[in-house]
Design a protein around this motif. Sequence first.
Motif, short mmCIF file in Angstrom:
data_model
loop_
_atom_site.label_atom_id
_atom_site.label_comp_id
_atom_site.label_asym_id
_atom_site.label_seq_id
_atom_site.Cartn_x
_atom_site.Cartn_y
_atom_site.Cartn_z
N SER A 257 0.77 -1.15 -0.16
CA SER A 257 0.03 0.01 0.07
C SER A 257 0.88 1.27 -0.01
O SER A 257 1.88 1.21 0.77
N LYS A 258 0.38 2.12 -0.93
CA LYS A 258 1.37 3.42 -0.96
C LYS A 258 0.47 4.72 -1.28
O LYS A 258 -0.54 4.80 -1.66
N TRP A 259 0.87 5.70 -0.37
CA TRP A 259 0.21 6.93 -0.42
C TRP A 259 0.44 7.68 -1.90
O TRP A 259 1.71 7.56 -2.34
N ILE A 260 -0.39 8.32 -2.59
CA ILE A 260 -0.26 8.94 -3.60
C ILE A 260 0.51 10.41 -3.26
O ILE A 260 -0.45 10.90 -2.60
N PRO A 261 1.59 10.81 -3.65
CA PRO A 261 2.10 12.00 -3.14
C PRO A 261 1.15 13.16 -3.55
O PRO A 261 0.29 13.13 -4.47
N CYS A 262 1.12 14.15 -2.48
CA CYS A 262 0.41 15.75 -2.76
C CYS A 262 -1.11 15.13 -3.00
O CYS A 262 -1.80 15.79 -3.68
N LEU B 215 0.82 10.86 9.41
CA LEU B 215 -0.27 9.93 8.82
C LEU B 215 0.32 8.75 8.14
O LEU B 215 1.25 8.81 7.17
N CYS B 216 -0.17 7.63 8.25
CA CYS B 216 0.41 6.50 7.46
C CYS B 216 -0.72 5.35 6.98
O CYS B 216 -1.86 5.51 7.69
N VAL B 217 -0.42 4.56 6.24
CA VAL B 217 -1.23 3.49 5.77
C VAL B 217 -0.71 2.13 5.68
O VAL B 217 0.64 2.22 5.76
N TYR C 267 -7.93 4.27 -3.29
CA TYR C 267 -8.72 5.00 -2.10
C TYR C 267 -8.67 6.38 -1.80
O TYR C 267 -7.56 6.73 -1.99
N GLU C 268 -9.70 6.92 -1.48
CA GLU C 268 -9.54 8.44 -0.84
C GLU C 268 -10.04 8.69 0.45
O GLU C 268 -10.97 8.09 1.02
N VAL C 269 -8.99 9.33 1.36
CA VAL C 269 -9.45 9.49 2.68
C VAL C 269 -10.33 10.81 2.65
O VAL C 269 -10.03 11.68 2.44
N PHE D 111 -4.58 6.81 -1.37
CA PHE D 111 -3.54 5.88 -1.30
C PHE D 111 -3.89 4.61 -2.52
O PHE D 111 -5.01 4.40 -2.91
N VAL D 112 -3.00 3.91 -2.62
CA VAL D 112 -2.93 2.74 -3.58
C VAL D 112 -2.87 1.40 -2.85
O VAL D 112 -1.89 1.21 -2.01
#
Length: 358
Positions: free
Chosen positions: A25-30, A337-339, A50-52, A34-35
């Motif tokens: 799982s990876k945050w999409i920068p800016c 913040l982390c996933v 996904y979007e938070v 996340f994916v």
Amino acid sequence: MSTPFEKPQIIAHVQRSLNYTVFDSKWIPCSAKFVCLGNYARGTGVMQIYEVEHGEVKLIKEIEKAKPIKCGTFGASTLQQRHIATGDFDGNLNIWNLEVPDVSVYSVKAHKEIVNSIDGVGGLGIGDGAPEIVTGSRDGTVKVWDPRQKDSPVANMEPGEGEAKRDCWTVAFGHAFNDQDRCVCAGYDNGDIKLFDLRNMSLRWETNIKNGVCHVEFDRKDINMNKLVATSLEGKFHVFDMRTQHPTKGFDSVSEKAHKSTIWQVRHLPQNRDIFMTAGGAGNLHLWKYEYPAQRSKKDSDEVDMGVAGTVNLLQNVTLSTQPIASLDWSPDKQGLCVCSAFDQSVRVLIVTKLNRV
């Protein structure tokens, strides 16, 4: 009067159950997105975005792929494009535009077997020089790719003649502090750690931690090498001080028996390279801080410089699942913040508080 030390708290902000096994799982920068990457029970690959939003995670896109996806990185992409590079079970390296993720923008048969690990550098404004991707595979090879060049790797590190082929479990870039210098660190199933100097195309250093190396990460990729953390199959991690290399003893290190079982990942906080999180096989997360020694080098009996490792302090730990936490990624934009994803087929967004007071 000194203020009392306040421990950071690890808060599970939101949890989402998935209908597939998630490997990365990876945050999409800016972004607040996340994916998640993984595989369906039917043997195909899946990529979900996904979007938070307002304390919930909302599924934006779901794309099925021919092969299960093992790992991903944004590290070689520009901040404008934010393309993700992935490695799959069939040895393919693909780069996807997440706006139109149906067809890859770059694809190469990178390895004969599964791509276990991937990392990127030269993108996102991190690290000088060309955008590059490194892949490590069960076939024993570590390869470096420039996505601007098709088909063949710009570097290929494979076992020499007569050497046994080892399963490469983890790869990471470091030392990218100018447009010429760059290193790749690789960890293998037998405990080998190898540091390759890409400028000179040479093996700069190797050691063995007597246990399968699950994950390696430099505290930052875009500086003169400072620290490297390696995690192992039996719950130990090692922090190497990479500033001073002794000609025979190599880099000094401190080790910690941190988890009762495998430490699957280590991730340094982007905003503070001395804080890192380890993710464990018993479903737990441990938050650590590295403390530097009074002097980082000393002379040995022959008056040769050798490094001095510091100490690690446990700041906080939490158990989230009964299953291994297989991936963790800090948000590059919002501190704390982390996933993370676990083999209980779930993804969790976490908030770690008070990191600026540590």
